[in-house]
Design an enzyme around this catalytic site. Sequence first.
Site, PDB file in Angstrom:
ATOM      1  N   HIS A 127       0.860  -1.124  -0.194  1.00 15.20           N
ATOM      2  CA  HIS A 127       0.001   0.209  -0.040  1.00 15.20           C
ATOM      3  C   HIS A 127       0.888   1.173   0.036  1.00 15.20           C
ATOM      4  O   HIS A 127       2.098   1.215   0.056  1.00 15.20           O
ATOM      5  CB  HIS A 127      -1.222   0.027   1.142  1.00 15.20           C
ATOM      6  CG  HIS A 127      -2.125  -0.751   1.088  1.00 15.20           C
ATOM      7  ND1 HIS A 127      -2.013  -2.200   1.459  1.00 15.20           N
ATOM      8  CD2 HIS A 127      -3.396  -0.720   0.610  1.00 15.20           C
ATOM      9  CE1 HIS A 127      -3.225  -2.703   1.470  1.00 15.20           C
ATOM     10  NE2 HIS A 127      -4.011  -1.851   0.564  1.00 15.20           N
ATOM     11  N   LYS A 180      -0.468   4.936   4.530  1.00 15.93           N
ATOM     12  CA  LYS A 180      -1.504   4.197   5.211  1.00 15.93           C
ATOM     13  C   LYS A 180      -0.894   3.569   6.819  1.00 15.93           C
ATOM     14  O   LYS A 180       0.226   3.427   6.834  1.00 15.93           O
ATOM     15  CB  LYS A 180      -1.576   2.446   4.483  1.00 15.93           C
ATOM     16  CG  LYS A 180      -2.590   1.561   5.047  1.00 15.93           C
ATOM     17  CD  LYS A 180      -2.911   0.649   4.006  1.00 15.93           C
ATOM     18  CE  LYS A 180      -3.887  -0.396   4.613  1.00 15.93           C
ATOM     19  NZ  LYS A 180      -5.105  -0.014   4.889  1.00 15.93           N
TER      20      LYS A 180
END
Length: 254
Positions: free
Chosen positions: A143, A147
């Site tokens: 990600h 995040k």
Amino acid sequence: MVRMIMHGCNGKMGQVISDICREDSEIEIVAGIDPYTGKENPYPVFPEIGQCEVQADVVVDFAAAAAVDSLLDYCVKRSLPVVLCTTGLSEAQLAKVEEAGTKVAVLKSANMSLGVNTLMDLLKDAAKILAPAGFDIEIVEKHHNQKLDAPSGTALALADSINEALDQAYEYKYDRTQERKKRGRQEIGIQAVRGGNIVGEHEVIFAGMDEVIEIKHTAYSKAIFARGAVEAAKFLAGKPAGKYDMRDVIAAGK
């Protein structure tokens, strides 16, 4: 026509969903909720959900965890189904979600993508065959660098999906640097990568003797989550009280 309230309408996901709904003749956003009211929308926007008196069939939530309690209270009070997409809920909030599900329809999934939820079913079938044959199972998720949680909720949901298919529960391993020993047979390794602006990538590896099977899902934009949320809203409108997830949406479309 499904009438929808967009909770978190001025956030990134809220605006993507607004764009999708404008092009969808089956659903209409009739009101938005967001403490930031500096954006123009083709529907009225209220800073707090308690101020909204607009009649609707369902609420879609892509806001902040801090706003979930008041959202659930509102939906229960008005007998309004809710698609709950906000992550990072506390144990107390998760318990409140369970309680709300006894009074109204609540749809909550770790990932709103139709592709990821289809992948979960594929993994169950694969695990039933490959795990007993001695294949090791590893999950790698990637990600963007903003995040906060690791591993992702989707990675955990994929691991849970695999475990549901097995006769004996496998242990999750997040960090192999903490102990120096061989990999156990009944383990699912889960590794997190963070960097750049990667939207989301999940790869499940079944590693056997002399062969490896890799099943992978890549998200190229947030629109896939928005489209899933819109389909979930259309599915949930009019449903009786209970807990639902995206697999129910997929099953209804078959």
